[in-house]
Write a protein that holds these residues in place. Structure first.
Motif, PDB file in Angstrom:
ATOM      1  N   TYR A 605       0.809  -1.220   0.000  1.00 18.74           N
ATOM      2  CA  TYR A 605       0.000   0.000   0.000  1.00 18.74           C
ATOM      3  C   TYR A 605       0.847   1.276   0.000  1.00 18.74           C
ATOM      4  O   TYR A 605       0.316   2.371   0.046  1.00 18.74           O
ATOM      5  CB  TYR A 605      -0.934   0.012   1.214  1.00 18.74           C
ATOM      6  CG  TYR A 605      -1.847  -1.183   1.276  1.00 18.74           C
ATOM      7  CD1 TYR A 605      -2.738  -1.460   0.250  1.00 18.74           C
ATOM      8  CD2 TYR A 605      -1.800  -2.045   2.364  1.00 18.74           C
ATOM      9  CE1 TYR A 605      -3.568  -2.575   0.310  1.00 18.74           C
ATOM     10  CE2 TYR A 605      -2.620  -3.154   2.439  1.00 18.74           C
ATOM     11  CZ  TYR A 605      -3.499  -3.412   1.402  1.00 18.74           C
ATOM     12  OH  TYR A 605      -4.311  -4.517   1.455  1.00 18.74           O
ATOM     13  N   ASP A 638      -4.874  11.591  -8.160  1.00 14.53           N
ATOM     14  CA  ASP A 638      -4.939  10.134  -8.126  1.00 14.53           C
ATOM     15  C   ASP A 638      -3.587   9.496  -7.811  1.00 14.53           C
ATOM     16  O   ASP A 638      -3.386   8.304  -8.035  1.00 14.53           O
ATOM     17  CB  ASP A 638      -5.446   9.582  -9.458  1.00 14.53           C
ATOM     18  CG  ASP A 638      -4.554   9.996 -10.635  1.00 14.53           C
ATOM     19  OD1 ASP A 638      -3.784  10.967 -10.473  1.00 14.53           O
ATOM     20  OD2 ASP A 638      -4.641   9.359 -11.699  1.00 14.53           O
ATOM     21  N   ARG A 642      -1.771  10.182  -2.331  1.00 14.36           N
ATOM     22  CA  ARG A 642      -3.102  10.712  -2.018  1.00 14.36           C
ATOM     23  C   ARG A 642      -4.079   9.608  -1.620  1.00 14.36           C
ATOM     24  O   ARG A 642      -5.183   9.895  -1.167  1.00 14.36           O
ATOM     25  CB  ARG A 642      -3.645  11.498  -3.220  1.00 14.36           C
ATOM     26  CG  ARG A 642      -2.981  12.864  -3.438  1.00 14.36           C
ATOM     27  CD  ARG A 642      -3.194  13.759  -2.227  1.00 14.36           C
ATOM     28  NE  ARG A 642      -2.605  15.073  -2.384  1.00 14.36           N
ATOM     29  CZ  ARG A 642      -3.283  16.163  -2.765  1.00 14.36           C
ATOM     30  NH1 ARG A 642      -4.564  16.076  -3.055  1.00 14.36           N
ATOM     31  NH2 ARG A 642      -2.675  17.328  -2.861  1.00 14.36           N
ATOM     32  N   GLN A 643      -3.693   8.365  -1.839  1.00 16.72           N
ATOM     33  CA  GLN A 643      -4.567   7.250  -1.474  1.00 16.72           C
ATOM     34  C   GLN A 643      -4.354   6.793  -0.033  1.00 16.72           C
ATOM     35  O   GLN A 643      -5.035   5.887   0.440  1.00 16.72           O
ATOM     36  CB  GLN A 643      -4.334   6.066  -2.425  1.00 16.72           C
ATOM     37  CG  GLN A 643      -4.397   6.401  -3.906  1.00 16.72           C
ATOM     38  CD  GLN A 643      -5.663   7.141  -4.292  1.00 16.72           C
ATOM     39  OE1 GLN A 643      -6.761   6.733  -3.909  1.00 16.72           O
ATOM     40  NE2 GLN A 643      -5.518   8.225  -5.041  1.00 16.72           N
ATOM     41  N   ASN A 645      -4.727   6.568   3.797  1.00 17.46           N
ATOM     42  CA  ASN A 645      -5.766   6.866   4.774  1.00 17.46           C
ATOM     43  C   ASN A 645      -5.311   6.336   6.126  1.00 17.46           C
ATOM     44  O   ASN A 645      -4.281   5.648   6.232  1.00 17.46           O
ATOM     45  CB  ASN A 645      -7.107   6.255   4.357  1.00 17.46           C
ATOM     46  CG  ASN A 645      -7.010   4.745   4.166  1.00 17.46           C
ATOM     47  OD1 ASN A 645      -6.714   4.007   5.102  1.00 17.46           O
ATOM     48  ND2 ASN A 645      -7.243   4.283   2.931  1.00 17.46           N
TER      49      ASN A 645
END
Length: 749
Positions: A605, A638, A642-643, A645
């Motif tokens: 990730y 994108d 930025r993904q 969390n």
């Protein structure tokens, strides 16, 4: 000799002993015919810079806050950067000084020394001397202050680096060297012990000591825990409660007492109210130097109960005015005062020793007091006169100017306990065919990045380093447009393209590294850019230092957001809390990367590059930052970053800590305290800023914030605190908030 002196304090501003030291040091060198320039920050200056000559000393004052760096660095770090820029500008205009001297406090020489150590033009051969006063981190430790809270913790790291990186370190006392040695390895440094200068007279005619003229008993210093003020009150309360009615006068400014979250004066006046009301103790606040000298002529005994002191100018000033001094043994003043001959020394380890020394001093006859005052005057002249100090110091400066520092070891704050094993055991892994000397291999992982890859390649074709190969690793791209552009690139650009099945960013980087032919290795994502001089500079540093394995730089954001991210040499323990550098755009010694830096595909990730840096540092492969924004990071809505969390970040941090549990265990205390003081590491990326307190967050998503909050309360809900903190990390938000106040829109509320 041309001598430049950098300081945060210089008369008429007196913040403490630093101003006194700089005043006497500048005058000492000037009196012996040297050309002295003092550089000092002055917030009250109306213009950006002023230059005036006072008593043959050039004083250069500049106004802090007027450069762009203050937008992305906290005040102290930005001030250090501004000092470095002003020094560079004056060197450009008139040439370098023979030697530059700077204070340790606040680490104001940090960027000057970092630039020097990364081979900055005009600074590489400049001798830089660091004079110890007492670094802030050491003061904070003894002051019961929150030493791990930002920005104070990072100021301490800057101070530590300055001590390690200076060409010479001068301490006014053996005591301070011994104290610092508990926190910093000084064994390989050039350290000298030279008392601070103070203009004293060899004339035996002192102000006559008459008991009737000298009645006051005084504590001279800030009301501060580290100054021993609470210990002093405990000693006096016992005396007062036993009927010894000695009146104590406190002279000095106020400070904040962290454990009680109030000013020290408020705490003392509440806790010892009865003694204040009975007139046994009075507080007169801070006095200007002239008033203070007049006051000292009426003082009988001065008390200096400090818990730590490098070289107390308070003691020097008291002794110079014929005042009997009773001081603790926790400071450099114990090397000035000869116990029982020119003053008295007591120990906090034996509280009764204070009472006995005080009562003994009170019982001395005027003749004995005057005899001890004369002994003190002689002692001061012997140690601190301009002539005595100059003769010692000029030898150090001349040695520095005549001896070039040829060390090829970068001065990291904490030396690695591990040496990379490749030098002998795995040397056979690298043959001439696998590693071409001086060649730089630049690896670009590529997955459906057709819209950006040409910009990236164009920036690489402009770089100044001549010996390079560019490798594009196609990680199974499946977008027709990106595949078509990749085909064009193979035909029209001087690149080598490697095709592989899609396996993720980590496997693409590794594939490129394993196929690279160069001695040096760089990674660049397919949408990012670099400045033309980055790789040339980085390789120059790698060739110069034997203990450096990779190089990074500051990051400049472009695209959907703009700003500068100032990065830092990756040093534990902070490295274990948050990534400190542009880990996706580093330049490596390929050998070290192949042995210890190959990206871990399990980091699916993200953070694979951060984990790589931790692994390399753990294995003794250290990194260094060039403080210039050579790396250009494209911000896309994108993009992978930025993904991130909260869920995947917590998972990745947990994974990293498991993979390197031994490394985290070594710094467990520091990591624990950094997280307690500042909150989770994923909430910040700049340790030079003061962060708002982190509260408990009961709701998890942004969508729930507006609807769930009680908007009628006067307290800021913890959920909103976290949201505001995340916004604060974005340059656009900070810029908008600054504009909000500049337009005085807050007046509408």
């Amino acid at each position: 000799m041309k001598i430049w002196l950098l300081t945060t304090e210089y008369p008429p501003f007196f913040g403490g002993g630093i101003a006194t030291y700089c005043f006497h040091t500048a005058h000492m060198f000037a009196s012996f015919g040297h050309e002295v320039s003092v550089f000092v920050a002055d917030s009250n200056l109306e213009k950006s810079i002023s230059i005036e000559t006072i008593e043959n000393i050039r004083v250069i004052k500049f106004r802090p806050g007027l450069i762009e760096t203050y937008k992305y660095l906290g005040y102290v770090a930005a001030l250090s950067f501004q000092f470095s820029e002003i020094v560079e500008e004056f060197i450009k205009q008139e040439g370098a000084p023979d030697v530059l001297e700077c204070q340790d406090y606040l680490g104001i020489a940090y960027f000057l020394l970092q630039k020097k150590k990364v081979l900055w033009d005009k600074l590489t051969d400049l001798p830089i001397v660091l004079t110890l006063h007492t670094p802030k981190f050491l003061c904070d430790i003894h002051d019961q202050a929150p030493v791990y809270r930002f920005p104070d913790y990072w100021i301490g790291e800057m101070e530590r680096f300055c001590i390690r990186a200076a060409d010479a370190v001068i301490s006014p006392s053996r005591y301070l060297i011994d104290e610092l040695s508990k926190y910093i390895d000084l064994t390989k440094l050039k350290t000298y012990i030279i008392p601070n200068p103070y203009e004293t007279s060899n004339d035996k005619s002192l102000i006559s000591w008459q008991e009737s003229d000298r009645e006051d008993l005084i504590f001279l210093g800030r009301l501060q825990y580290l100054k021993g003020i609470l210990h002093l009150f405990r000693y006096f309360r016992e005396l007062w409660d036993n009927g010894v009615n000695i009146r104590l006068k406190l002279v000095g400014g106020d400070t904040f007492f962290y454990p009680k979250s109030q000013t020290m004066s408020s705490y003392l006046q509440k806790k010892y109210r009865r003694y204040f009301e009975d007139g046994l103790v009075t507080w007169e606040g801070k006095k200007d130097p002239e008033t203070l000298m007049q006051m000292l002529r009426k003082v009988r005994i001065g008390i200096v109960p400090s818990l730590i002191e490098s070289f107390s100018y308070t003691v020097v000033e008291l002794l110079s005015q014929g005042v009997m001094v009773i001081a603790s043994d926790s400071g450099g003043h114990r090397e000035i005062i000869e116990d029982g001959k020119s003053g008295f020394i007591f120990s906090h380890q034996n509280p009764e020793s204070f009472k006995s020394k005080l009562l003994k001093a009170m019982e001395l006859s005027p003749e004995k007091m005057e005899e001890m005052a004369e002994n003190a005057r002689k002692r001061l002249y012997e140690l601190c006169s301009y002539e005595a100090v100059y003769n010692k110091k000029i030898k150090v400066l001349e040695e520095l100017t005549h001896t070039k520092n040829c060390s090829r070891i970068f001065p990291f704050i904490r030396e690695s306990q591990v040496e990379p094993q490749d030098k002998v055991q795995q040397k056979e892994l690298f043959t001439e065919a696998q590693e071409e000397k001086d060649l730089l291999s630049i690896v670009i992982p590529y997955y459906n990045m057709g819209d950006y890859i040409k910009d990236t390649l164009d920036s690489l074709l402009r770089i100044s380093y001549p010996q390079k190969e560019i490798i594009v690793v196609n990680d199974g791209s499946d977008e027709p447009k990106s595949l078509a552009i990749l085909y064009q690139i193979e035909k029209n650009y001087p690149v080598r393209v490697i095709h592989k099945r899609n396996g993720g960013l980590a496997t693409a980087r590794n594939e490129g590294a394993l196929n690279a032919r160069g001695e040096f290795l760089a990674f660049l994502d397919a949408d990012d850019l670099v400045s033309a001089e980055y790789y040339d500079w980085a390789i120059k540093i790698l060739k110069y230092y034997s203990n450096v394995s990779f190089i990074g730089c500051w990051t400049e954001y472009f695209g959907a957001a703009r700003g500068i991210w100032p990065t830092w040499n990756p040093e534990p323990p902070y490295l274990l809390v948050h990534n400190t550098l542009n880990s996706s755009g580093l330049v490596f010694r390929k050998r070290d990367f192949l042995l210890y830096g190959l990206n871990d595909p399990e980091m699916e990730y993200g953070m694979e590059d951060y984990e790589c840096v931790i692994r390399m540092v753990k294995n003794g492969c250290r990194g260094v930052i060039i403080p210039r924004p050579f790396f250009k990071y494209r911000v896309r809505p994108d993009s992978m970053s930025r993904q991130f969390n909260r869920g995947n970040m917590l998972y990745l941090y947990n994974l990293i800590s498991q993979k390197h549990a031994d490394f985290y265990g070594k710094y467990a205390k520091d990591v624990f305290n950094l997280l307690n003081a500042n909150g989770p590491g994923y909430l910040y990326d700049n340790p030079t800023w003061e962060l708002p307190p982190i509260g408990f967050v009961s709701k998890g998503t942004e969508n729930e914030i507006v609807g769930s909050l009680d908007w009628s309360t006067h307290e800021i809900p913890p959920e909103l605190k976290e949201k505001l903190l995340s916004l604060w990390r974005r340059p656009f938000f900070r810029r908008a908030l600054r504009l909000f106040f500049r337009l005085r829109l807050d007046k509408l509320f």
